[in-house]
Each structure stands twice: as C-alpha cells, then as structure tokens.
Write a protein that holds these residues in place. Sequence first.
Motif, PDB file in Angstrom:
ATOM      1  N   ALA A 704      81.755 -12.007 103.411  1.00 22.20           N
ATOM      2  CA  ALA A 704      82.624 -12.888 102.622  1.00 22.20           C
ATOM      3  C   ALA A 704      83.219 -12.169 101.418  1.00 22.20           C
ATOM      4  O   ALA A 704      84.235 -12.616 100.865  1.00 22.20           O
ATOM      5  CB  ALA A 704      81.849 -14.118 102.158  1.00 22.20           C
ATOM      6  N   ILE A 705      82.601 -11.050 101.009  1.00 25.79           N
ATOM      7  CA  ILE A 705      83.139 -10.284  99.889  1.00 25.79           C
ATOM      8  C   ILE A 705      84.559  -9.817 100.185  1.00 25.79           C
ATOM      9  O   ILE A 705      85.440  -9.834  99.315  1.00 25.79           O
ATOM     10  CB  ILE A 705      82.240  -9.055  99.586  1.00 25.79           C
ATOM     11  CG1 ILE A 705      80.960  -9.514  98.893  1.00 25.79           C
ATOM     12  CG2 ILE A 705      82.958  -8.020  98.756  1.00 25.79           C
ATOM     13  CD1 ILE A 705      81.123  -9.831  97.429  1.00 25.79           C
ATOM     14  N   LEU A 706      84.810  -9.385 101.428  1.00 28.46           N
ATOM     15  CA  LEU A 706      86.146  -8.894 101.786  1.00 28.46           C
ATOM     16  C   LEU A 706      87.189  -9.998 101.656  1.00 28.46           C
ATOM     17  O   LEU A 706      88.291  -9.766 101.152  1.00 28.46           O
ATOM     18  CB  LEU A 706      86.129  -8.343 103.216  1.00 28.46           C
ATOM     19  CG  LEU A 706      87.416  -7.643 103.688  1.00 28.46           C
ATOM     20  CD1 LEU A 706      87.757  -6.467 102.771  1.00 28.46           C
ATOM     21  CD2 LEU A 706      87.271  -7.168 105.135  1.00 28.46           C
ATOM     22  N   ASP A 707      86.851 -11.217 102.083  1.00 27.66           N
ATOM     23  CA  ASP A 707      87.775 -12.350 101.918  1.00 27.66           C
ATOM     24  C   ASP A 707      88.085 -12.570 100.435  1.00 27.66           C
ATOM     25  O   ASP A 707      89.235 -12.802 100.057  1.00 27.66           O
ATOM     26  CB  ASP A 707      87.160 -13.620 102.508  1.00 27.66           C
ATOM     27  CG  ASP A 707      86.924 -13.511 103.997  1.00 27.66           C
ATOM     28  OD1 ASP A 707      87.590 -12.690 104.646  1.00 27.66           O
ATOM     29  OD2 ASP A 707      86.060 -14.254 104.510  1.00 27.66           O
ATOM     30  N   TYR A 708      87.046 -12.503  99.632  1.00 29.34           N
ATOM     31  CA  TYR A 708      87.202 -12.716  98.190  1.00 29.34           C
ATOM     32  C   TYR A 708      88.101 -11.643  97.575  1.00 29.34           C
ATOM     33  O   TYR A 708      89.015 -11.940  96.802  1.00 29.34           O
ATOM     34  CB  TYR A 708      85.818 -12.720  97.537  1.00 29.34           C
ATOM     35  CG  TYR A 708      85.827 -12.737  96.027  1.00 29.34           C
ATOM     36  CD1 TYR A 708      86.153 -13.892  95.328  1.00 29.34           C
ATOM     37  CD2 TYR A 708      85.518 -11.588  95.301  1.00 29.34           C
ATOM     38  CE1 TYR A 708      86.163 -13.913  93.937  1.00 29.34           C
ATOM     39  CE2 TYR A 708      85.517 -11.601  93.916  1.00 29.34           C
ATOM     40  CZ  TYR A 708      85.838 -12.758  93.234  1.00 29.34           C
ATOM     41  OH  TYR A 708      85.852 -12.771  91.868  1.00 29.34           O
ATOM     42  N   LEU A 709      87.846 -10.381  97.937  1.00 28.87           N
ATOM     43  CA  LEU A 709      88.639  -9.280  97.384  1.00 28.87           C
ATOM     44  C   LEU A 709      90.088  -9.338  97.869  1.00 28.87           C
ATOM     45  O   LEU A 709      91.012  -9.051  97.105  1.00 28.87           O
ATOM     46  CB  LEU A 709      88.012  -7.939  97.758  1.00 28.87           C
ATOM     47  CG  LEU A 709      86.639  -7.645  97.120  1.00 28.87           C
ATOM     48  CD1 LEU A 709      86.102  -6.314  97.636  1.00 28.87           C
ATOM     49  CD2 LEU A 709      86.747  -7.626  95.603  1.00 28.87           C
ATOM     50  N   ASN A 710      90.286  -9.704  99.122  1.00 27.18           N
ATOM     51  CA  ASN A 710      91.657  -9.810  99.646  1.00 27.18           C
ATOM     52  C   ASN A 710      92.449 -10.868  98.889  1.00 27.18           C
ATOM     53  O   ASN A 710      93.627 -10.685  98.583  1.00 27.18           O
ATOM     54  CB  ASN A 710      91.630 -10.136 101.137  1.00 27.18           C
ATOM     55  CG  ASN A 710      91.253  -8.936 101.986  1.00 27.18           C
ATOM     56  OD1 ASN A 710      91.402  -7.791 101.545  1.00 27.18           O
ATOM     57  ND2 ASN A 710      90.759  -9.186 103.199  1.00 27.18           N
TER      58      ASN A 710
END
Length: 880
Positions: A704-710
């Motif tokens: 979910a970190i990648l979704d947040y960073l995107n």
Amino acid sequence: MSSNPQYLSGNEIRNIFLNFFAQRSHQILPSASLVPEDPTVLLTIAGMLPFKPIFLGQRTPEFKRATTSQKCIRTNDIENVGRTKRHHTFFEMLGNFSFGDYFKEQAIAWGWEISTQVFGFSPQNLVVSVFKDDDEAFGIWRDQIGVPIARIKRLGEDDNFWVSGPTGPCGPCSEIYYDFHPEHGDENIDLEDDSRFIEFYNLVFMQYNRDASGNLTPLQNKNIDTGMGLDRMAQILQKVPNNYETDLIFPIIQTAGQIAGVDYHSSDEKTKTSLKVIGDHIRAVIHMIADEIRASNVGRGYVLRRLIRRVVRHGRLIGISGEFTTQVAETAIALSESAYPNVRQREAAIKAELQREESNFLRTLDRGEKLLEEIIQEVKQQGNTQISGESAFTLYDTYGFPLELTQEVAEENNLTVDVEGFEAQMEIQKGRGRDAHETIDLTVQGSLDKLAEHIQVTEFLGYTQPTATAKVEAILVEGVSQEEAEAGTQVQIVLDKTPFYAESGGQIGDRGYISGDGIVVRVEDVKKESDFFVHFGRIERGTLRVGDRVNAQIDPACRRRAQANHTATHLLQAALKKIVDDGISQAGSLVSFDRLRFDFNCPRALTAEEVQQIEEQVNTWIAQAHAAKVEVLPLAEAKAKGAVAMFGEKYGDEVRVIDFPSVSMELCGGTHVSNTAEIGVFKIISEAGVASGVRRIEAVSGPAILDYLNLRDKVVKDLSDRFKVKPEEVPDRITTLQSELKNSQKELETLKVQLAIAKSDSLLQTAEIVGDHKIIVAQLEDVDPESLKTAAERLLQKIGNGAVVLGSVPEADKVIIVAAFSQEVNKKGLQAGKFVGAIAKICGGGGGGRPNLAQAGGRDASKLPDALAQAESDLKSALS
C-alpha cells in the motif's frame, strides 16, 4: 438448608443463592463481561446472554447446570431511574440454568423452595404468573406446589413470553411476585399494582428460537433460564421502601449526600431523585470501565459518557460545584469488589477515566447551561413549546450536551426538542463515527439462528491454506434462506470450511472467489456471525445451490496487504508503549487492504518528534527481519508470558499468540506476515484526537506504500505544473501566495471599513432630535459586521449624545444589527445589548453585548426594515 432470615445483606443474598444451586449440582460461573460476544446486542442486558450460543445449539456446554450472578446494563428506561422504586441502568441478575437437563417441574420446585424455605417468604406473601397458554406450568404450580388457583395468574405474551432480543432463544415464562399486602385478599389481584406486588423471580422455559420473521422453531434441547433480581430481593428482605435504600446502593447515595451537604431522608423528592440517579449510574460506570469500555461518542462509549455526564449534572442539581465522581466511585468499588474483584484491580483506570470525563464536561457545562437557559427563555418568550434541532445540536457539538440531557432539561421546563432537526444536523458529523461502528445485519443473524441446528459451523483453514474445497451449507438472499440463487444475485453464503478470513479484531474480511461447475461467485466481504463465516458476494455466472461442492479461493494480493498492515499495528502498539508510555492500551483498530488505523488511550497529543521516533522504530524492527512465532496456548499461560490482549475481543480457554520475540506478543486471531521483513516499509500518515483521551494514528505499510507514494507524487507534480516551479520549490511558492493573500485580505478589510464609513457619513444629515438626544436608525447595504460596528461607533462620536442603530444584510439569510448608545442614553435606562437583542428577534435571531455597544444577528432579511422601524419607534418612545 432452611432459614427465616430477619436481615440479609446484598452479598449474603448473592452467596446464598449461588450456594443453593451449587449444592444441586450447578457449576458456579463468574459473571461475563458487560461487552457481549453477541454482535446483535450493545451491552450485556440479561443473565442468559452469555449462554445464547449454548441455547442455540451452536456450542456444547461444559456443564449441564450452571448458576451465576451476572452484571447487566439496560438504558431503555433511563428516564425512570430514580423516579420509580426499582428502575436501574445497572443491576445484578442471579440465575440458574439447565442446558438440556431438568425443565419446568424441577425449576418451579427449586424456585419455590429457595423462596419459602431459604429466604423465608410465607406462601401467603407469594403470587405466581404463567403464560396464558402454558397449561403445564399452571398445573405444576397448582397440583405439585399447592398454590391456590386464585394466586396463579395467566398473562399474555408481553408479560410472560421471554425473548432475548428481536431474534434468538425464547419461550414462555413463569414469575414469582412478592405480595406486600396479602391482607387485601385474593379477589381482583392486579400484578400491575407495584405498590402491592413486586416480581423478584422469573423462570424462563427456553423451548424455541425466533427468527427475524417472528417464526418459532423448537430448540433441539429444552433449557431453563431463570433470573432473580438481587436489588429487588434486597429491598424485600431488608424491608426498605425501594431498591435504592438497600445496602447495595444506599452507601453511594450517602457519600454523594455528604459531598453535597444534604441528608437523603430529609430532602425533597427532586433532591432524592438526583441522589438516586448518582447512586445507580456510578455503579454502572465503574463496571463498564472495569470491563475496558472507554467514553466516546459512539456505541458503548457513548452510553458510558452519557451516564457520567448525567452523574455530573445531577451532582450540580444538588449543589456540588467541584469534581466528585471519583469519591462516590470509591464507595461503589468498595461495595462491589468482593463479588467483582476486577473493579478494585481497575481502580486507577476507573478513577482516571471519571476524572478526565468529569473535568472535560465541567469546563463546558457552565457555558452550556447558560446557553440552554437563554434558549429556553427565548422559546418561552416567543410562545413556542419546542427547542429547535439546530439549538440542541449546538449544545451537543459545542458544549458536550447529549441530546437526552437537553431533552431532560426541556422536560423540566415543559418543553420538547425537535429530534428530527437534531438528527439532520448530526448526519453531517457522522463520518468518523461510521468508521468505528460495526454494522450488524440482524436479518442475516436471525436467519442463521434459525438454521443453526441444521447446518455445520464453519471450519477456518485460512491460516495455512489459500484455497479449500467446501460444501455450500446455506444461501441467503437479502437475509432470507434460499435453496439456490442465479447469476446477478447478491448473496450471503455459508460454507462448511473456508480459507476466507472473516472480519474481526479490526481486520476486514478477505476478498476472492467461490467457483464450481459453471459457477463463479465474486466474494466482496466476509463476516462472522456466531460460529458461521458469511461470505458476501455476487454470483457472476451459473446457479449456486445448497449442497454444491465448490472451490473457495482468496485474493492473495489483498491477503498480503492485510497481513502487512495487521502486523504493522502490532509493531505500532509496541513502539507506542516503548517511546510514549508503557501504559498505553488499544481503543480500537482497522486493518484494511490499503491502510491501517490504530486508536489508543492517551491523554495528550504526541509531539512531532515522538511520531518520527515511532515511525523509525517500526521500520527498524521491519528491517531486522524478526520471524513470527505463532502458537496456541492456555489463556492463563499466554497472559503470564506477557501477551497483550486486543481491545473488545473475547477469548476462550485456549488462545492464539502472535509473537515477534523481543518486539511484540499479542493474543490475536488475525492473519500476519511470517517475518517482519515482508512488510517492507511503514509510514505514518496522521496522528489526531478522536475522543476525550483517545488518539488515532493512520498509517500505510507494505504494497500500500506504493499507492500512497503515487498519489503524493501526482499531487506534487500537479502543483509544480500549476505554479511553474520545481517540486522542491512548491512549499516556498505556497508560502509566498499565502503572504500575498493575507496582505490582499487586509487591504480588502481596510477598503470595506472605508466604504462603510463613507456610506455612514451621509447618514449624519438624517439624524433626528428626540428630546435632548439625536438618533440615527438606518440600513446600509452589503456591509460586514466589523465594518458596520466601526460605522456605528463613528456616527455616535460625531452626533455626541444619542443613539445609533444600523442594520445590514452582508450575505443571503444573514442579518446584522448594531447599536451604539451614549452614556446619557444609558442613564435613560436603555442598554445597547438588551435593546438590540430584542430588535433582532423580529428577524428570527438574537444577540447582545455591552450597554454602550452591541451586535445581534438574524436569518430573515425581509424583516430587517420592520426591525429598524421598531428600533426607531422604541428609541423615540424612550428618549422623548
């Protein structure tokens, strides 16, 4: 065991009852928590509630017979507490239970024996009731016990058919009443006459299960559930006029009276009522907090907060001005600790919660009471009988007044409250409340209760298996059991075994598919109802039938996300305890696929440095690659090892322990990573307060970190493009724009004032001489409140001795009226505050201020000319 007791204490009555049934092969069991396992009930409301799964046949009892003293809370009759002889929010129910063992004949015989031979009641003082159609119970009382027919009353379903709720176990019951005046004879016995009769023992003959449609199905085993009210027994045996004057409550009342400087027996009825409310509610409060319920604005927490605030307010009504709840709590704890040791064990937590809630409420109570008094006076002056929903919500939102408290005060003044209007305002602010509130599908629960005896409980395989071959045990469509369902139908499916995790412990249910021969069902959520896993989804292809063999497959990507976030909550709690306070405890959580939310008890906000340290600590543990150790242990052993229990969870004799050695060890039924390194990274998004003494951290981890960073990257790129600057220059550009906006707003305010002054200067020519004074009453178009006030002060300064009243409509549905009076006008008895407040009522508003300068508002702009005309007329009348 025969006696004729002259006086028995509440503790003695409790012990005598439990020992009586223990000698008759009943296992004495401890009281269950006030937080029930049953998801359809907010609080434990009856002695039988902990045994509901046994009565339904969903759980095999360890003992065929049991006896308990169960603490209960009911608030449906809260307005009667203190006003009647025996209404309570907290009460103890003494009970004896048979799980498919003895039935009516033995239960009735023992009920009569303990009443007459043990507690010493004369048969002449007893009357019994039975359900109108229960000829069997009637015959037992008449023929075997020997009760005269005239003293056996048949009653209807409302009185003598017991149910645990809208659905669930139920059956006819028989009650034993104490007759305080047998000398009045057996003619025309009316059991509703509570000055003569009091029901003290209820024998429920559990024969049926009721579903959501009201249908009755015979239970596999006939059961007995009885309840003897401890408070009522104490009233009878201690020969006092009401439950409140027994030794179970009266010492609390005396403590409150000593603090207030009043004597209960010589007080008026209003003071007695307040003392009784304090005595009742403080008992409920200490047991709720002891069972780890925290005050909040939703669910059980709202009930607790409401009770504490009622205690505080009734303390004020009898003259207590400072904090006092911890003092009366000490008396309540002392009275309860022998039977319920956890109240003494949790004494510090009880007093801390009481002190915090009372302190917070007192800070706003003065202002709120004054505002409510003003609202009541205004309503009465306008000839109305109802407080508006908007006013009630302002009291709730700004001053912490629960709606029920406003209703109580309104009732004392012969007024009502617009509840619909209040609820409309409340809807706007329910966002966070909905996040933390579980929605229970009672229809589904009811249908499952009905099916419980005929289908197999679900075996959960999801800890080790992502797929499973299973049998379809039940299909529900809109909560109604069906034999089959076609493509396009929203369904709830029960399988005999499943890999799908069901929502619990804060973790949401798995997603995935159920498939078979030509069948595909998309599973969108899974919930646990009793011991059944209910798969919520939509049939995408084929026809699903009960009995089908299917393949159940979870979505592995969603499971990995949930596992990462759930383990991250454990690491987060460990970091909070290490960095902030070892006494921090969980107050709620949410583990979803895209984020995690963790609520914890803490009286202050965390510093930015603490938040950073917590985040760094969690990421350090992740990088250290701690392997998970999962084992099932006896509950006592797990607790002895230091395992942390999760908020609101119920545990059996054996528990699942998730241990990351030297980092975190918790009792948890959720799914977790096998090694902290699988989480990858952890990021805190926010830290904020959600209730008094409760903080919330929201975070993301794992995939979910990648979704947040995107998302963050997209926002930064968008701002960079709009401002035509590099990403790292965006903060400076925003600071510059904020400064420019602030300067522009100052310039605009200056221009508004100058414009208002310019407009007002032209009014000097309209000043009228009234006696020794000059007055100006006028309307200025589109002038804001501050500018209008400046204009009024300037005009008064120029005319000297006189009065200025100006009105304006700065925006739709908003009226502003300002009054400025000279000292000479004040000497005439006119005060600007009172004057302008009265005038504003014409526009549907009110207000006030100082004698020389005041401002009021309203909502009806069409009435402003009328209001100003009235102002002019009143000034001329008073000053001429």
